[in-house]
Design a protein around this motif. Structure first.
Motif, mmCIF file in Angstrom:
data_model
loop_
_atom_site.group_PDB
_atom_site.id
_atom_site.type_symbol
_atom_site.label_atom_id
_atom_site.label_comp_id
_atom_site.label_asym_id
_atom_site.label_seq_id
_atom_site.Cartn_x
_atom_site.Cartn_y
_atom_site.Cartn_z
ATOM 1 N N VAL A 114 0.896 -1.171 -0.222
ATOM 2 C CA VAL A 114 -0.063 0.010 -0.146
ATOM 3 C C VAL A 114 0.934 1.337 0.136
ATOM 4 N N VAL A 152 -4.353 7.000 -0.060
ATOM 5 C CA VAL A 152 -3.849 5.683 -0.700
ATOM 6 C C VAL A 152 -3.447 6.258 -2.153
ATOM 7 N N LEU A 166 -7.438 -3.885 5.640
ATOM 8 C CA LEU A 166 -7.196 -2.611 5.245
ATOM 9 C C LEU A 166 -7.319 -1.831 6.295
ATOM 10 N N VAL A 202 -3.913 -1.963 8.278
ATOM 11 C CA VAL A 202 -2.970 -1.130 7.380
ATOM 12 C C VAL A 202 -2.974 0.281 7.942
ATOM 13 N N LEU A 205 -2.471 0.476 -4.506
ATOM 14 C CA LEU A 205 -2.678 -0.671 -3.625
ATOM 15 C C LEU A 205 -2.559 -2.131 -4.669
ATOM 16 N N GLN A 253 -7.118 -5.985 -3.768
ATOM 17 C CA GLN A 253 -8.129 -5.591 -2.746
ATOM 18 C C GLN A 253 -8.001 -6.297 -1.448
ATOM 19 N N LEU A 254 -8.259 -5.627 -0.446
ATOM 20 C CA LEU A 254 -8.027 -6.019 0.823
ATOM 21 C C LEU A 254 -9.262 -6.145 1.522
#
Length: 114
Positions: free
Chosen positions: A54, A73, A91, A94, A76, A85-86
């Motif tokens: 990220v 951001v 996310l 993070v 990613l 895609q988290l």
């Protein structure tokens, strides 16, 4: 477990090793490493192998100590360079780690970032 499954998995617990390194345990017992690689990048690794990164972009001057820094951001991506895609839990981890590391605030990103 596939990389895409790990990145969209829930997080059971977070263990802090130091201000830049954390261990995330997943429901299936696997562990991911979350590391602040440098001032603008947070990496997700498994056994030292990069899974996703990220990248944050500053939205404010980082030289003014009287203002809380603002970030967004910028990207990613997986290790292969594809958009990632988290899971919301991953996310959130993070973001929390990056906020703690930089003492900054993270603004919503553009629609292009998933």
């Amino acid at each position: 477990m596939l990389v895409s499954d790990m990145l969209t998995s829930a997080v059971n617990s977070v263990t802090q090793h130091n201000k830049k390194q954390y261990a995330l345990s997943l429901p299936d017992g696997q562990t991911l490493e979350l590391t602040v690689a440098d001032m603008f990048n947070v990496q997700l690794l498994q056994q030292g192998i990069l899974l996703a990164c990220v990248h944050f972009q500053p939205l404010s001057s980082l030289n003014n100590i009287e203002m809380q820094p603002l970030y967004r951001v910028a990207s990613l991506r997986t290790a292969a360079g594809d958009d990632a895609q988290l899971s919301p839990e991953l996310l959130a981890c993070v973001f929390a780690v990056y906020r703690y590391y930089t003492n900054g605030s993270i603004r919503p990103w553009r629609q292009a970032v998933k």
